[in-house]
Design a protein around this motif. Sequence first.
Motif, PDB file in Angstrom:
ATOM      1  N   GLU A  45       0.832  -1.205   0.000  1.00 48.36           N
ATOM      2  CA  GLU A  45       0.000   0.000   0.000  1.00 48.36           C
ATOM      3  C   GLU A  45       0.869   1.259   0.000  1.00 48.36           C
ATOM      4  N   LYS A  49       0.345   4.059  -2.822  1.00 50.91           N
ATOM      5  CA  LYS A  49      -0.163   5.381  -2.445  1.00 50.91           C
ATOM      6  C   LYS A  49       0.906   6.467  -2.393  1.00 50.91           C
ATOM      7  N   GLY A  56      -2.855   6.027   6.794  1.00 52.02           N
ATOM      8  CA  GLY A  56      -3.569   5.345   7.865  1.00 52.02           C
ATOM      9  C   GLY A  56      -5.057   5.440   7.594  1.00 52.02           C
ATOM     10  N   SER A  57      -5.846   5.160   8.603  1.00 51.65           N
ATOM     11  CA  SER A  57      -7.298   5.231   8.415  1.00 51.65           C
ATOM     12  C   SER A  57      -7.948   5.854   9.640  1.00 51.65           C
ATOM     13  N   LYS A  58      -9.143   6.353   9.441  1.00 49.78           N
ATOM     14  CA  LYS A  58      -9.924   6.903  10.540  1.00 49.78           C
ATOM     15  C   LYS A  58     -10.464   5.757  11.393  1.00 49.78           C
ATOM     16  N   TYR A  59     -10.855   6.089  12.596  1.00 47.51           N
ATOM     17  CA  TYR A  59     -11.476   5.117  13.495  1.00 47.51           C
ATOM     18  C   TYR A  59     -12.716   4.539  12.815  1.00 47.51           C
ATOM     19  N   LYS A  60     -12.822   3.204  12.803  1.00 47.11           N
ATOM     20  CA  LYS A  60     -13.931   2.540  12.112  1.00 47.11           C
ATOM     21  C   LYS A  60     -14.868   1.792  13.049  1.00 47.11           C
ATOM     22  N   GLU A  77     -12.575  12.915  12.868  1.00 47.16           N
ATOM     23  CA  GLU A  77     -11.869  12.749  11.599  1.00 47.16           C
ATOM     24  C   GLU A  77     -10.402  12.350  11.757  1.00 47.16           C
ATOM     25  N   ILE A  79      -6.858  10.523  12.055  1.00 49.04           N
ATOM     26  CA  ILE A  79      -6.280   9.266  11.566  1.00 49.04           C
ATOM     27  C   ILE A  79      -5.768   8.519  12.781  1.00 49.04           C
ATOM     28  N   ASN A  80      -6.173   7.284  12.907  1.00 55.77           N
ATOM     29  CA  ASN A  80      -5.752   6.449  14.019  1.00 55.77           C
ATOM     30  C   ASN A  80      -4.234   6.491  14.153  1.00 55.77           C
ATOM     31  N   ALA A  83      -0.278   4.096  12.032  1.00 50.84           N
ATOM     32  CA  ALA A  83      -0.149   4.638  10.684  1.00 50.84           C
ATOM     33  C   ALA A  83       1.310   4.644  10.258  1.00 50.84           C
TER      34      ALA A  83
END
Length: 135
Positions: A45, A49, A56-60, A77, A79-80, A83
Amino acid sequence: IMEFVQRRNQEEMSKGMEPYYESVLLLEGDSRVHSVGWLDRVLDEMKTKAPFAILGSKYKGHSWDNFKDQMPKALVEHINGNAVYNITHPLTEHYVGELKDEELTYFNAIPYDYRISQMISEGRYVGYTPEFPFP
């Protein structure tokens, strides 16, 4: 960690060498890996990217569902903390520099991932003022 690696890179570059590290993978202390090959997927990834500042990603999860609309925008919003941080990217360098500048302020009490989200929100939304999360 990011500051240490950035310092190491600066030392290498001052000697005319290439940066020693480009990215740092930070995992929160309570993280547990549950799948085989996860690091290979992260590396793939990163290649796909690139270039990026923070990958990274936001809390899901769903723990916030009942009161998400009452929470600060930067927290929702953010990012966890788990990351990849591209420490050679100018934006990441800026955030790490600002975190270092805030070391002796009350902002230092805010978790780094949430504080970075506040910094992003300060630049993104007109009139945004970060909320201190503790009473």
